[in-house]
Enzyme design. Structure first.
Site, mmCIF file in Angstrom:
data_model
loop_
_atom_site.group_PDB
_atom_site.id
_atom_site.type_symbol
_atom_site.label_atom_id
_atom_site.label_comp_id
_atom_site.label_asym_id
_atom_site.label_seq_id
_atom_site.Cartn_x
_atom_site.Cartn_y
_atom_site.Cartn_z
ATOM 1 N N ASP A 56 0.993 -1.154 0.152
ATOM 2 C CA ASP A 56 -0.033 -0.108 -0.184
ATOM 3 C C ASP A 56 0.874 1.192 -0.013
ATOM 4 O OD1 ASP A 56 -2.214 -1.311 0.197
ATOM 5 O OD2 ASP A 56 -2.468 -1.266 2.360
ATOM 6 N N TYR B 149 5.986 -10.174 7.007
ATOM 7 C CA TYR B 149 5.927 -8.586 7.090
ATOM 8 C C TYR B 149 6.489 -8.563 8.548
ATOM 9 C CZ TYR B 149 3.427 -8.323 2.988
ATOM 10 O OH TYR B 149 2.597 -8.069 1.760
#
Length: 246
Positions: A53, A111
């Site tokens: 994003d 992540y």
């Protein structure tokens, strides 16, 4: 035709995300494609392991592209480093079999999310961690993490609407490490839904703050209702650390 695998590091702070956009040049994919196309003299399209994003960073994003250029890989990497913006670095190039696909062949990802947990914000960490001034109970957060590990329907922990595609995902491991005022959360799994890490992270923080109980996680899995989970934490604390391939 050569198939080239790239390992890429970037600071996503000033970009609109990974994916190329037709009406903007402020994407990671777009910047790299422009340099590759100019370098090879042909239109190059790169395939990323997945989208990140706007504002999200990466230490180990993986992509691949195909080219007829016979340029040496080291010379190619040096050219990319020279002409790309300094907040995008192609760390490694590797020639791979023609069938390799950065997205379809990805077997898992890690992540990390970083939280600055102090009443006083940090001038240096502000771009790469989320400032959370309230007290956090690490034991409660660890309990929440263990509930999230395993194969579950993560629809309630995503920004997706109900769809025909499966929303079941497997989380292999979630860890918390503390370094002074910094809390480092690491999430390893086979795959992640849209905003899944950021919503899991918001839920973990609310449990750590005592405004939500760890048992609520079971109810969210059962209901699949997004509004029952925690907040979506900001993107600037999120990093794509590694992509795994069999």
């Amino acid at each position: 035709m050569r198939n080239i695998k790239m390992t890429i590091e970037y600071d996503g702070g000033r970009y609109l995300g990974w994916q190329r956009l037709g009406d903007s040049d402020k994407t990671i994919q777009g910047k790299i494609e422009n340099i590759l196309s100019a370098m090879t003299g042909t239109e190059i399209e790169i395939i990323g392991s997945g989208r990140t994003d706007a504002g999200t960073h990466a230490r180990g994003q993986v992509a691949n592209f195909k080219t007829t250029s016979d340029m040496d890989l080291l010379a190619m990497r040096d050219h990319l480093i020279r002409y790309l913006p300094r907040d995008i670095v192609v760390k490694e190039l590797e020639e791979v079999p023609e069938r390799f696909h950065a997205r379809y062949h990805a077997a898992g990802k890690t992540y990390s999310y970083h939280v600055w947990n102090n009443v006083v914000p940090s001038a240096f960490e502000r771009h790469y961690s989320y400032h959370y001034p309230g007290q956090l109970d690490v034991d409660r957060m660890n309990e929440a993490c263990q509930k999230l590990v395993g194969k579950h329907d993560f629809l309630g922990f995503s920004s997706l609407k109900k769809s025909k595609k499966s929303t079941f995902r497997t989380i292999n491991d979630i860890t918390i490490q503390q370094e002074g005022n910094l809390l480092h959360f690491s999430f390893t799994g086979e795959g992640f839904l849209y905003n899944m890490v950021r919503i899991m992270m918001g839920t973990i923080l609310e449990i750590g703050a005592g405004t939500m109980e760890p048992e609520y996680i079971d109810a969210i899995f059962k209901s699949g209702i997004r509004s029952e989970a925690g907040m979506t934490v900001p993107s600037h604390g999120l990093f794509l650390d590694e992509v795994y391939y069999d």
